[in-house]
Write a protein that holds these residues in place. Structure first.
Motif, PDB file in Angstrom:
ATOM      1  N   LYS A   1       0.827  -1.204   0.000  1.00 47.27           N
ATOM      2  CA  LYS A   1       0.000   0.000   0.000  1.00 47.27           C
ATOM      3  C   LYS A   1       0.863   1.256   0.000  1.00 47.27           C
ATOM      4  CE  LYS A   1      -4.352   1.739   1.688  1.00 47.27           C
ATOM      5  NZ  LYS A   1      -5.556   1.462   2.485  1.00 47.27           N
TER       6      LYS A   1
ATOM      7  N   ASN B   1       1.109   4.144  -2.962  1.00 52.57           N
ATOM      8  CA  ASN B   1       0.895   5.566  -2.661  1.00 52.57           C
ATOM      9  C   ASN B   1       2.223   6.250  -2.325  1.00 52.57           C
ATOM     10  OD1 ASN B   1      -2.317   5.782  -2.241  1.00 52.57           O
ATOM     11  ND2 ASN B   1      -1.594   3.848  -1.350  1.00 52.57           N
TER      12      ASN B   1
ATOM     13  N   LEU C   1       2.341  10.154  -2.366  1.00 54.91           N
ATOM     14  CA  LEU C   1       1.738  10.773  -1.186  1.00 54.91           C
ATOM     15  C   LEU C   1       2.610  10.562   0.046  1.00 54.91           C
ATOM     16  CD1 LEU C   1      -0.645  12.153   0.277  1.00 54.91           C
ATOM     17  CD2 LEU C   1      -1.705   9.886   0.487  1.00 54.91           C
TER      18      LEU C   1
ATOM     19  N   VAL D   1      -1.462   6.975   4.743  1.00 55.68           N
ATOM     20  CA  VAL D   1      -1.566   6.144   3.547  1.00 55.68           C
ATOM     21  C   VAL D   1      -2.458   4.918   3.797  1.00 55.68           C
ATOM     22  CG1 VAL D   1      -0.255   4.535   2.115  1.00 55.68           C
ATOM     23  CG2 VAL D   1       0.590   6.869   2.467  1.00 55.68           C
TER      24      VAL D   1
ATOM     25  N   GLY E   1      -5.155   6.205   1.695  1.00 55.79           N
ATOM     26  CA  GLY E   1      -4.535   5.910   0.404  1.00 55.79           C
ATOM     27  C   GLY E   1      -5.315   4.885  -0.403  1.00 55.79           C
TER      28      GLY E   1
END
Length: 272
Positions: free
Chosen positions: A16, A20, A23, A264, A268
């Motif tokens: 994950k 992301n 970000l 996140v 996310g």
């Protein structure tokens, strides 16, 4: 099963974060940059420590006095702080913080004097030019408060009274020594005969040595009757060392990773 679930959870978190990563990187960069930029907003200063010992005041009482003194820092209380320390306002203006840390390891103190208390004073100063003046002011502040003066005077009177008693005993021993010496008839061989055995002369001389030793201890205590003594003075630094900006940056960087990871995971997009 537990290890398998834990491993799967770690793999999911990594996927994950990778999904992301933009970000995640932006959050880490912004928070870390904020921590790094603090050095341009916080005025650097000097942090120095000194170790002191008190023979009258407990360490907690000294800490309470210094805590009250620390409340006077600041531009509006600069004249009051200067009066308390009996130093100039320019010197008191250098003080940014005063704090005390008790020292538990007092193994190198004289164990015969249970009244001794060891403590460390930490100063944060704008500049080091008036360090000696500030140290003198702090010692004078702790030494000459009403409670310390009263306790020190009571201790002085007690020691002087005990010394006078020892002097009287020593004078009595001088008279006793003359009697003992006059009661000994010298012999051609041996140590002599004591007429009537009035007093054992060895005991008299042992008592005299013990009285002299105790009198020396009292004289030493009177010579060091001052409440506050310096074990290690404040060190005069050549470079500013407060706050530790590199350490702050590391803390911000680690915190940014945790915060970015949490954001996140919560907000996310899921990995493919």
């Amino acid at each position: 099963n537990l290890l398998k679930k834990t491993g799967n959870g770690i793999v999911y978190i990594i996927k994950k974060i990778l999904a992301n990563k933009f970000l995640f990187g932006i959050i880490v960069l912004l928070i870390s940059a904020g921590g790094y930029s603090l050095r341009y907003f916080i005025q650097p200063a000097y942090q120095t420590d000194g170790i002191f010992v008190s023979s009258v005041l407990p360490a907690k009482y000294c800490g309470m006095l210094l805590k009250n003194l620390n409340k006077l820092k600041g531009e509006e209380n600069k004249p009051l702080l200067a009066r308390q320390l009996k130093i100039s306002e320019d010197a008191s203006d250098d003080i940014r913080s005063i704090s005390m840390l008790p020292i538990r390891d007092t193994f190198y103190l004289d164990k015969r004097d249970t009244a001794l208390s060891l403590f460390r004073i930490k100063l944060i100063l704008k500049k080091m030019d008036n360090l000696d003046t500030i140290q003198w002011g702090l010692m004078n502040y702790l030494e000459n408060n009403a409670y310390a003066i009263k306790r020190k005077e009571a201790r002085r009177k007690s020691l002087e009274s005990l010394k006078a008693t020892l002097i009287t005993k020593l004078e009595s021993l001088d008279s006793l020594k003359k009697i003992v010496n006059s009661s000994i008839i010298p012999r051609s061989e041996g140590q002599g005969i004591i007429l009537g055995e009035p007093v054992n002369p060895i005991v008299v001389y042992q008592a005299e040595v013990a009285y002299y030793r105790e009198q020396l201890n009292i004289d030493q205590a009177l010579a060091t009757i001052d409440n506050i003594e310096v074990v290690q003075p404040f060190l005069k630094l050549n470079r500013q060392n407060y706050p530790r900006f590199n350490r702050i940056f590391i803390y911000f960087f680690l915190a940014s990773g945790l915060i970015a990871g949490f954001i996140v995971l919560v907000a996310g997009r899921n990995p493919d």
